[in-house]
Design a protein around this motif. Structure first.
Motif: not given
Lengths: 112, 115
Positions: A31, A33, A35, A43, A45, A48, A50, A55-56, A90, A94, A96-98, A101
């Motif tokens: 993943s 992201s 910023y 920062p 966002f 993102q 993944y 994803r966003g 920036l 990361s 994986s999930k949860n 960053a």
């Protein structure tokens, strides 16, 4: 292990030009992201990715675009630069999930 | 609306004194909470995180933070500040399942340390 690396570290561009910023995530991180940090602010966002899929997307104009490559590195592109695009960009990765960053040192973009 | 508020833009403390930086959040989902530190012109370094479980979390450099759901707060504390702690501190919130992305940051608190 190397952390998140970004290139270039500093960049000066003229209004109307295009810029490409690059990011290599920590090995094994899928993943990435992006910023934007304007001087004196936190920062914000932008994107993102993944597993190479978007994803966003934050509240940024279509002049901003990004992509992620098969090796999970990423590029952020900004077209038709405005003075207001001057900021520290920036990149964070990361695993994986949860998880948290990890941020790179950033690219300082100055638009003149 | 999702947001993070850090009420104090700038705080000055004496070296050796205790520190508390405030953070309040507004977030629809179960929040994942973070504190990051940034030295001038540098990237962000993670100090600590809260995902679940014990609401008092310990981080690096002697920092700790307490999650209070009823107050929507995640304040950062340190019992004795060192001159090297002078930096910008950011509170951030994210969501479970976001693969570490889409963080919402506060505007930051600049910490100055008096000798």
């Amino acid at each position: 292990d190397a952390g998140v690396t970004q290139s270039p570290t500093h960049l000066i561009k003229t209004r109307g030009q295009h810029v490409t910023l690059r990011c290599s995530p920590i090995s094994g991180h899928k993943s990435v992201s992006w910023y934007q940090q304007v001087l004196g602010q936190g920062p914000q966002f932008i994107f993102q990715y993944y597993e190479k899929e978007e994803r966003g997307r934050g509240n940024f104009p279509d002049r901003f675009s990004a992509r992620q490559f098969p090796n999970y590195s990423s590029e952020l592109n900004v077209n038709a630069l405005l003075l207001g695009d001057s900021a520290l960009y920036l990149c964070a990765s990361s695993s994986s999930k949860n998880t948290e960053a990890f941020f790179g040192q950033g690219t300082r973009l100055t638009v003149v | 609306a999702q947001s993070v508020t850090q009420p104090d833009i700038h705080i000055t403390v004496s070296e050796g004194a205790s520190l508390e930086l405030r953070c309040n959040y507004s977030y629809g989902a179960t929040p994942y909470l973070f504190w990051y530190v940034q030295s001038p012109g540098q990237g962000l370094q993670l100090l600590l995180k809260y995902f679940s479980g014990d609401t008092l979390v310990q981080g690096i450099k002697g920092f700790e933070a307490e999650f209070k759901r009823s107050q929507s707060s995640f304040n950062l504390r340190k019992p004795s500040v060192h001159w090297s702690d002078a930096a910008e501190y950011f509170c951030a919130v994210g969501a479970k399942g976001n693969q570490g992305g889409k963080l919402i940051f506060g505007q930051g608190t600049e910490l100055s340390v008096k000798p």
